[in-house]
Design a protein around this motif. Structure first.
Motif, PDB file in Angstrom:
ATOM      1  N   ILE A 257       0.836  -1.207   0.000  1.00  0.00           N
ATOM      2  CA  ILE A 257       0.000   0.000   0.000  1.00  0.00           C
ATOM      3  C   ILE A 257       0.869   1.256   0.000  1.00  0.00           C
ATOM      4  O   ILE A 257       0.615   2.215  -0.742  1.00  0.00           O
ATOM      5  CB  ILE A 257      -0.950  -0.005   1.216  1.00  0.00           C
ATOM      6  N   MET A 258       1.930   1.244   0.815  1.00  0.00           N
ATOM      7  CA  MET A 258       2.835   2.400   0.872  1.00  0.00           C
ATOM      8  C   MET A 258       3.538   2.618  -0.459  1.00  0.00           C
ATOM      9  O   MET A 258       3.706   3.765  -0.910  1.00  0.00           O
ATOM     10  CB  MET A 258       3.855   2.216   1.997  1.00  0.00           C
ATOM     11  N   ASN A 259       3.949   1.545  -1.101  1.00  0.00           N
ATOM     12  CA  ASN A 259       4.604   1.677  -2.411  1.00  0.00           C
ATOM     13  C   ASN A 259       3.639   2.243  -3.458  1.00  0.00           C
ATOM     14  O   ASN A 259       4.013   3.089  -4.276  1.00  0.00           O
ATOM     15  CB  ASN A 259       5.137   0.320  -2.865  1.00  0.00           C
ATOM     16  N   ALA A 260       2.388   1.777  -3.425  1.00  0.00           N
ATOM     17  CA  ALA A 260       1.385   2.278  -4.371  1.00  0.00           C
ATOM     18  C   ALA A 260       1.120   3.761  -4.124  1.00  0.00           C
ATOM     19  O   ALA A 260       1.008   4.556  -5.072  1.00  0.00           O
ATOM     20  CB  ALA A 260       0.098   1.468  -4.241  1.00  0.00           C
ATOM     21  N   ALA A 261       1.024   4.136  -2.838  1.00  0.00           N
ATOM     22  CA  ALA A 261       0.793   5.545  -2.500  1.00  0.00           C
ATOM     23  C   ALA A 261       1.975   6.404  -2.933  1.00  0.00           C
ATOM     24  O   ALA A 261       1.801   7.515  -3.463  1.00  0.00           O
ATOM     25  CB  ALA A 261       0.555   5.685  -0.998  1.00  0.00           C
ATOM     26  N   ALA A 262       3.177   5.890  -2.743  1.00  0.00           N
ATOM     27  CA  ALA A 262       4.373   6.642  -3.135  1.00  0.00           C
ATOM     28  C   ALA A 262       4.433   6.821  -4.651  1.00  0.00           C
ATOM     29  O   ALA A 262       4.800   7.890  -5.153  1.00  0.00           O
ATOM     30  CB  ALA A 262       5.626   5.919  -2.645  1.00  0.00           C
ATOM     31  N   THR A 263       4.063   5.764  -5.379  1.00  0.00           N
ATOM     32  CA  THR A 263       4.040   5.868  -6.847  1.00  0.00           C
ATOM     33  C   THR A 263       3.028   6.916  -7.311  1.00  0.00           C
ATOM     34  O   THR A 263       3.314   7.744  -8.187  1.00  0.00           O
ATOM     35  CB  THR A 263       3.696   4.498  -7.460  1.00  0.00           C
ATOM     36  N   GLY A 264       1.831   6.892  -6.718  1.00  0.00           N
ATOM     37  CA  GLY A 264       0.813   7.878  -7.080  1.00  0.00           C
ATOM     38  C   GLY A 264       1.230   9.294  -6.738  1.00  0.00           C
ATOM     39  O   GLY A 264       1.033  10.234  -7.532  1.00  0.00           O
ATOM     40  N   LEU A 265       1.833   9.465  -5.562  1.00  0.00           N
ATOM     41  CA  LEU A 265       2.288  10.803  -5.149  1.00  0.00           C
ATOM     42  C   LEU A 265       3.387  11.317  -6.075  1.00  0.00           C
ATOM     43  O   LEU A 265       3.440  12.500  -6.410  1.00  0.00           O
ATOM     44  CB  LEU A 265       2.790  10.728  -3.704  1.00  0.00           C
ATOM     45  N   THR A 266       4.256  10.401  -6.503  1.00  0.00           N
ATOM     46  CA  THR A 266       5.331  10.803  -7.421  1.00  0.00           C
ATOM     47  C   THR A 266       4.773  11.275  -8.759  1.00  0.00           C
ATOM     48  O   THR A 266       5.265  12.250  -9.341  1.00  0.00           O
ATOM     49  CB  THR A 266       6.302   9.622  -7.638  1.00  0.00           C
ATOM     50  N   ARG A 267       3.730  10.592  -9.242  1.00  0.00           N
ATOM     51  CA  ARG A 267       3.113  11.006 -10.512  1.00  0.00           C
ATOM     52  C   ARG A 267       2.558  12.432 -10.413  1.00  0.00           C
ATOM     53  O   ARG A 267       2.604  13.205 -11.364  1.00  0.00           O
ATOM     54  CB  ARG A 267       1.989  10.045 -10.883  1.00  0.00           C
ATOM     55  N   VAL A 268       2.011  12.761  -9.229  1.00  0.00           N
ATOM     56  CA  VAL A 268       1.427  14.105  -9.050  1.00  0.00           C
ATOM     57  C   VAL A 268       2.519  15.153  -8.890  1.00  0.00           C
ATOM     58  O   VAL A 268       2.502  16.203  -9.550  1.00  0.00           O
ATOM     59  CB  VAL A 268       0.483  14.113  -7.829  1.00  0.00           C
ATOM     60  N   LEU A 269       3.485  14.883  -8.011  1.00  0.00           N
ATOM     61  CA  LEU A 269       4.498  15.891  -7.676  1.00  0.00           C
ATOM     62  C   LEU A 269       5.573  16.005  -8.753  1.00  0.00           C
ATOM     63  O   LEU A 269       6.146  17.077  -8.956  1.00  0.00           O
ATOM     64  CB  LEU A 269       5.146  15.557  -6.328  1.00  0.00           C
ATOM     65  N   GLN A 270       5.881  14.890  -9.408  1.00  0.00           N
ATOM     66  CA  GLN A 270       6.931  14.906 -10.441  1.00  0.00           C
ATOM     67  C   GLN A 270       6.286  14.685 -11.812  1.00  0.00           C
ATOM     68  O   GLN A 270       6.605  13.747 -12.537  1.00  0.00           O
ATOM     69  CB  GLN A 270       7.970  13.814 -10.142  1.00  0.00           C
ATOM     70  N   SER A 271       5.352  15.591 -12.174  1.00  0.00           N
ATOM     71  CA  SER A 271       4.586  15.424 -13.402  1.00  0.00           C
ATOM     72  C   SER A 271       5.361  15.842 -14.648  1.00  0.00           C
ATOM     73  O   SER A 271       4.978  15.503 -15.766  1.00  0.00           O
ATOM     74  CB  SER A 271       3.299  16.255 -13.324  1.00  0.00           C
ATOM     75  N   GLY A 272       6.421  16.623 -14.481  1.00  0.00           N
ATOM     76  CA  GLY A 272       7.167  17.124 -15.621  1.00  0.00           C
ATOM     77  C   GLY A 272       6.624  18.432 -16.173  1.00  0.00           C
ATOM     78  O   GLY A 272       7.153  18.962 -17.156  1.00  0.00           O
ATOM     79  N   ARG A 273       5.593  18.971 -15.540  1.00  0.00           N
ATOM     80  CA  ARG A 273       5.006  20.238 -15.978  1.00  0.00           C
ATOM     81  C   ARG A 273       5.446  21.352 -15.032  1.00  0.00           C
ATOM     82  O   ARG A 273       5.166  21.320 -13.840  1.00  0.00           O
ATOM     83  CB  ARG A 273       3.483  20.151 -16.012  1.00  0.00           C
ATOM     84  N   LEU A 274       6.101  22.352 -15.595  1.00  0.00           N
ATOM     85  CA  LEU A 274       6.666  23.429 -14.800  1.00  0.00           C
ATOM     86  C   LEU A 274       5.601  24.185 -14.017  1.00  0.00           C
ATOM     87  O   LEU A 274       5.813  24.546 -12.857  1.00  0.00           O
ATOM     88  CB  LEU A 274       7.432  24.405 -15.711  1.00  0.00           C
ATOM     89  N   ARG A 275       4.415  24.411 -14.637  1.00  0.00           N
ATOM     90  CA  ARG A 275       3.399  25.193 -13.936  1.00  0.00           C
ATOM     91  C   ARG A 275       2.909  24.487 -12.671  1.00  0.00           C
ATOM     92  O   ARG A 275       2.589  25.113 -11.665  1.00  0.00           O
ATOM     93  CB  ARG A 275       2.221  25.481 -14.855  1.00  0.00           C
ATOM     94  N   TYR A 276       2.856  23.144 -12.726  1.00  0.00           N
ATOM     95  CA  TYR A 276       2.453  22.409 -11.516  1.00  0.00           C
ATOM     96  C   TYR A 276       3.493  22.555 -10.422  1.00  0.00           C
ATOM     97  O   TYR A 276       3.186  22.674  -9.239  1.00  0.00           O
ATOM     98  CB  TYR A 276       2.219  20.936 -11.841  1.00  0.00           C
TER      99      TYR A 276
END
Length: 283
Positions: A257-276
């Motif tokens: 569960i922690m790994n899945a949450a970390a993966t999801g959080l990474t997708r949000v925080l490290q999206s590759g979009r400068l404005r985010y």
């Protein structure tokens, strides 16, 4: 006890030893804490020696599988002697220091009733079984239990630096057992004092007379011998027992569960979009 690899046998029995230490600390009486320190010292000596024995056997034969090992006592006499002394200590046989530690643990358990005593004695029986599996079968049983592996043609004693280190630890297990008050007590007393919070004077002796702890110790040894006599059946039965629930399974689920949450959080925080990135920093 279902393991057949020398190091896995020892590693899992170490987990059991940690459980015993945790129990003694949890009981929390001064005598229980003193027993925990004495057991810790005894365990360090015999388990360190046995792990080194396993390494020496692996180095010379190319395998740690106890089903493929046998009759090493003639080719590796020094390693055999070290293994025997350390195993007797692990099995709680006097005059080894492990025997003194085991009886001290039994004295504590007897004060806390039937269930604690039964658990500690059962642990002692399995300790003896594992000690025999590691130090008796590979060295003294002449025939192997499975088809022989292609072992080296001329197995010989491990190098000096390997067998000497095991002999040093095994010798301490013997020396501390024979004269515990002169050697073991000064080593363990400061740690016991730190654990109890008071100045502790350890009274360790090889013989306390015939008492319930000694009777339980003898029962443990005889039961361990009987259990090892049918070790093949014991391992087969133990190998069929599979526990799919409990703390170990819960730990794996929580980690997933922690790994899945970390993966999801990474997708949000490290999206590759400068404005985010700028929005997150501003917020």
């Amino acid at each position: 006890i279902s393991q057949t690899d020398l190091k896995l046998l020892l590693a899992y029995s170490t987990i059991s030893a940690l459980g015993l230490l945790t129990m003694l600390i949890g009981l929390g009486t001064p005598h229980a804490l003193e027993a925990a320190i004495v057991f810790l010292l005894a365990h360090a000596l015999y388990k360190g020696a046995l792990f080194l024995v396993a390494g020496g056997v692996d180095h010379e034969t190319g395998t740690r599988d106890i089903r493929k090992l046998g009759g090493l006592s003639q080719a590796m006499p020094k390693t055999t002697a070290s293994a025997a002394i350390a195993a007797l200590s692990m099995g709680g046989v006097l005059p080894l220091f492990g025997g003194i530690a085991k009886e001290m643990t039994y004295e504590v358990a007897l004060k806390f009733g039937l269930w604690i005593t039964a658990a500690v004695v059962a642990g002692g029986i399995f300790f003896f079984f594992i000690a025999a599996s590691v130090a008796f079968g590979p060295f003294w049983v002449s025939t192997r239990q499975t088809e022989p592996q292609k072992l080296p043609e001329h197995i010989h004693e491990a190098p000096f630096c390997m067998w000497a280190s095991t002999m040093v630890l095994a010798s301490f297990s013997l020396g501390l057992g024979i004269i515990p008050q002169r050697i073991a007590a000064p080593l363990a007393a400061p740690a016991a004092s730190a654990a109890t919070g008071n100045t502790t004077v350890l009274e360790l002796s090889l013989w306390h007379g015939v008492n319930p702890a000694l009777v339980l110790s003898i029962f443990t040894i005889l039961s361990g011998i009987a259990l090892y006599a049918v070790h093949g059946h014991v391992r087969r039965i133990a190998g069929k027992i599979s526990i799919s629930w409990g703390p170990d399974a819960a730990y794996g689920s929580i980690l997933s569960i922690m790994n899945a949450a970390a993966t999801g959080l990474t997708r949000v925080l490290q999206s590759g979009r400068l404005r985010y990135y700028i929005i997150i920093i501003v917020i």
